[in-house]
Scaffold this motif. Structure first.
Motif, PDB file in Angstrom:
ATOM      1  N   GLY A  78       9.443   0.073  -1.641  1.00  0.00           N
ATOM      2  CA  GLY A  78       8.202   0.344  -0.798  1.00  0.00           C
ATOM      3  C   GLY A  78       7.127   0.534  -2.020  1.00  0.00           C
ATOM      4  N   GLU A  79       7.405  -0.172  -3.443  1.00  0.00           N
ATOM      5  CA  GLU A  79       6.301  -0.053  -4.380  1.00  0.00           C
ATOM      6  C   GLU A  79       5.766  -1.542  -4.320  1.00  0.00           C
ATOM      7  OE1 GLU A  79       5.507   2.759  -5.625  1.00  0.00           O
ATOM      8  OE2 GLU A  79       7.406   3.899  -4.660  1.00  0.00           O
ATOM      9  N   SER A  80       4.466  -1.388  -5.062  1.00  0.00           N
ATOM     10  CA  SER A  80       3.729  -2.890  -5.403  1.00  0.00           C
ATOM     11  C   SER A  80       4.262  -3.597  -6.212  1.00  0.00           C
ATOM     12  CB  SER A  80       2.449  -2.547  -5.307  1.00  0.00           C
ATOM     13  OG  SER A  80       1.844  -1.892  -6.681  1.00  0.00           O
ATOM     14  N   ILE A  81       4.355  -4.797  -6.174  1.00  0.00           N
ATOM     15  CA  ILE A  81       4.972  -5.603  -7.007  1.00  0.00           C
ATOM     16  C   ILE A  81       4.200  -5.401  -8.300  1.00  0.00           C
ATOM     17  CG2 ILE A  81       5.277  -8.200  -7.595  1.00  0.00           C
ATOM     18  CD1 ILE A  81       6.886  -6.727  -5.182  1.00  0.00           C
ATOM     19  N   VAL A 140      -5.800  -6.551  -0.761  1.00  0.00           N
ATOM     20  CA  VAL A 140      -4.478  -6.368  -0.335  1.00  0.00           C
ATOM     21  C   VAL A 140      -3.297  -6.803  -1.145  1.00  0.00           C
ATOM     22  CG1 VAL A 140      -2.907  -7.767   1.383  1.00  0.00           C
ATOM     23  CG2 VAL A 140      -5.236  -7.418   1.909  1.00  0.00           C
ATOM     24  N   LEU A 141      -2.326  -6.104  -1.387  1.00  0.00           N
ATOM     25  CA  LEU A 141      -1.067  -5.974  -2.340  1.00  0.00           C
ATOM     26  C   LEU A 141       0.018  -6.275  -1.774  1.00  0.00           C
ATOM     27  CD1 LEU A 141      -1.942  -2.283  -3.946  1.00  0.00           C
ATOM     28  CD2 LEU A 141      -2.588  -4.602  -4.598  1.00  0.00           C
ATOM     29  N   GLU A 142       0.996  -6.964  -2.513  1.00  0.00           N
ATOM     30  CA  GLU A 142       2.310  -7.499  -2.302  1.00  0.00           C
ATOM     31  C   GLU A 142       3.258  -6.289  -2.483  1.00  0.00           C
ATOM     32  OE1 GLU A 142       3.037 -11.163  -3.379  1.00  0.00           O
ATOM     33  OE2 GLU A 142       5.008 -10.945  -3.054  1.00  0.00           O
ATOM     34  N   LEU A 143       4.154  -5.579  -1.693  1.00  0.00           N
ATOM     35  CA  LEU A 143       5.125  -4.857  -1.673  1.00  0.00           C
ATOM     36  C   LEU A 143       6.486  -5.107  -1.604  1.00  0.00           C
ATOM     37  CD1 LEU A 143       2.236  -3.366  -0.861  1.00  0.00           C
ATOM     38  CD2 LEU A 143       3.524  -1.081  -0.715  1.00  0.00           C
ATOM     39  N   ASP A 144       7.346  -4.543  -2.410  1.00  0.00           N
ATOM     40  CA  ASP A 144       8.812  -4.796  -2.101  1.00  0.00           C
ATOM     41  C   ASP A 144       9.280  -3.775  -1.145  1.00  0.00           C
ATOM     42  OD1 ASP A 144      11.492  -5.372  -2.848  1.00  0.00           O
ATOM     43  OD2 ASP A 144      11.589  -3.950  -4.589  1.00  0.00           O
ATOM     44  N   GLY A 185       2.769  -2.707  -9.601  1.00  0.00           N
ATOM     45  CA  GLY A 185       2.457  -1.542  -9.887  1.00  0.00           C
ATOM     46  C   GLY A 185       1.213  -0.729  -9.516  1.00  0.00           C
ATOM     47  N   GLU A 186       0.266  -1.521  -8.590  1.00  0.00           N
ATOM     48  CA  GLU A 186      -0.886  -0.950  -8.252  1.00  0.00           C
ATOM     49  C   GLU A 186      -0.547   0.113  -7.287  1.00  0.00           C
ATOM     50  OE1 GLU A 186      -4.230  -3.844  -8.101  1.00  0.00           O
ATOM     51  OE2 GLU A 186      -2.605  -4.974  -8.193  1.00  0.00           O
ATOM     52  N   ASN A 187      -1.528   1.117  -7.095  1.00  0.00           N
ATOM     53  CA  ASN A 187      -1.202   2.274  -6.052  1.00  0.00           C
ATOM     54  C   ASN A 187      -1.708   1.744  -4.695  1.00  0.00           C
ATOM     55  OD1 ASN A 187      -0.909   5.012  -5.277  1.00  0.00           O
ATOM     56  ND2 ASN A 187      -3.293   5.247  -5.647  1.00  0.00           N
ATOM     57  N   THR A 188      -0.834   2.356  -3.740  1.00  0.00           N
ATOM     58  CA  THR A 188      -1.151   1.831  -2.536  1.00  0.00           C
ATOM     59  C   THR A 188      -1.175   3.526  -1.664  1.00  0.00           C
ATOM     60  OG1 THR A 188      -0.904   0.886  -0.473  1.00  0.00           O
ATOM     61  CG2 THR A 188       1.067   0.964  -2.026  1.00  0.00           C
ATOM     62  N   TYR A 189      -0.920   3.244  -0.306  1.00  0.00           N
ATOM     63  CA  TYR A 189      -0.936   4.570   0.659  1.00  0.00           C
ATOM     64  C   TYR A 189       0.438   5.393  -0.008  1.00  0.00           C
ATOM     65  CZ  TYR A 189      -4.245   2.016   3.265  1.00  0.00           C
ATOM     66  OH  TYR A 189      -5.516   1.481   3.916  1.00  0.00           O
ATOM     67  N   LEU A 190       0.119   6.859   0.254  1.00  0.00           N
ATOM     68  CA  LEU A 190       1.386   7.836   0.027  1.00  0.00           C
ATOM     69  C   LEU A 190       2.398   7.410   1.191  1.00  0.00           C
ATOM     70  CD1 LEU A 190       1.976  10.471  -1.245  1.00  0.00           C
ATOM     71  CD2 LEU A 190       1.262  11.587   0.580  1.00  0.00           C
ATOM     72  N   ARG A 233      -4.735  -1.575  -0.747  1.00  0.00           N
ATOM     73  CA  ARG A 233      -4.921  -0.267  -1.693  1.00  0.00           C
ATOM     74  C   ARG A 233      -5.107   0.879  -0.721  1.00  0.00           C
ATOM     75  NH1 ARG A 233      -5.830  -3.238  -6.233  1.00  0.00           N
ATOM     76  NH2 ARG A 233      -6.986  -4.917  -6.041  1.00  0.00           N
ATOM     77  N   PRO A 234      -5.210   1.995  -1.058  1.00  0.00           N
ATOM     78  CA  PRO A 234      -5.376   3.110  -0.306  1.00  0.00           C
ATOM     79  C   PRO A 234      -6.831   3.508   0.213  1.00  0.00           C
ATOM     80  CG  PRO A 234      -4.957   3.862  -2.437  1.00  0.00           C
ATOM     81  CD  PRO A 234      -4.603   2.531  -2.534  1.00  0.00           C
ATOM     82  N   LEU A 235      -7.304   2.675   1.091  1.00  0.00           N
ATOM     83  CA  LEU A 235      -8.540   2.615   1.592  1.00  0.00           C
ATOM     84  C   LEU A 235      -8.791   2.879   3.105  1.00  0.00           C
ATOM     85  CD1 LEU A 235      -9.968  -0.833  -0.096  1.00  0.00           C
ATOM     86  CD2 LEU A 235     -10.378   1.774  -0.770  1.00  0.00           C
TER      87      LEU A 235
END
Ligand code: MN
Length: 236
Positions: A68-71, A60-64, A73-78, A48-50
């Motif tokens: 470039g988006e999280s699986i 920790v998130l899983e992204l595609d 839909g949670e927010n991560t870094y710009l 996540r954007p920390l």
């Protein structure tokens, strides 16, 4: 502690990578690190954007890789598109570090090449490419998939790409190698700035650098183990 989930080990090592990069001064309030999901080259793990020093396993998130988006839909870094763009272009890359380390900035705004002055940074070889769009250096944010692709094009087959007025993105065939390279690219920059202040500098010849880098790659775990030991927060 149990490593829960399909990528539990990688979650834990990614948290460690965040902590090491913060402890070594490579990242501060800015910067991020990701790792490609093992056995799932179309996915990668990113927090996540920390600020990296604050990242825990639950962040920790899983992204595609494709979007470039999280699986979830949670927010991560710009600038998550730095990671996805590079993973799309470089099947050999297993991890990416993005840093705004101040010692590297002079090499993004001048014609002075970042070149190896240490055995530990021999991977710098013949220097690092700069981020350009249409042949013109740019300081644009990597906040779209298209910008991620542009950055990956500038990176080419190199281990890192310098980003004007901004920082650096570093890749590795493993998470440990990417972290190692990010730390020692920064260390090399500091020593190069000190050396240039004294006078003309003799750089490591590219052929020697290649040989040394291959040898050093085999013993990165020793350095990783030290950095892990030195983390004051043992909760990782
Ligand atoms: Mn950035």
């Amino acid at each position: 502690m149990t490593d829960a989930g399909p990528f539990g080990t990688e979650f834990a090592e990614l948290v460690t990578a965040n902590r090491i990069l913060a402890a070594r001064g490579v990242v501060d309030g800015w910067g991020h690190v990701s790792v490609r999901a093992p056995g799932r080259p179309d996915r990668f793990l990113l927090a996540r954007p920390l600020a990296p020093a604050l990242v825990t396993r639950g962040d920790v998130l899983e992204l595609d890789v494709a979007t470039g988006e999280s699986i979830t839909g949670e927010n991560t870094y710009l600038e998550r598109h730095i990671h996805s763009g590079i993973y799309r272009a470089r099947p050999d890359v297993a991890a990416v570090v993005h840093s705004h380390a101040p010692d590297l900035i002079p090499f993004t705004v001048t014609d002075t090449q970042l070149l190896p002055l240490l055995h530990a940074s021999a991977f710098l070889g013949e220097g690092a490419p700069g981020f350009e769009v249409g042949g013109v250096p740019t300081g644009k944010l990597i906040d779209t998939p298209e910008a991620g692709d542009e950055l990956a094009t500038s990176l080419g087959t190199a281990p890192l790409v310098l980003m004007r007025w901004h920082g650096v993105s570093v890749v590795g065939e493993s998470l440990r190698q990417a972290v190692y390279r990010a730390v020692y690219a920064t260390e090399n920059a500091r020593i190069q700035l000190q050396s240039l202040a004294l006078g003309p500098v003799t750089y490591q010849p590219p052929d020697e650098a290649r040989t040394v880098a291959a040898t050093v790659d085999g013993v990165i775990d020793r350095v990783w183990d030290l950095w892990l030991h030195e983390l004051s927060d043992t909760s990782v």
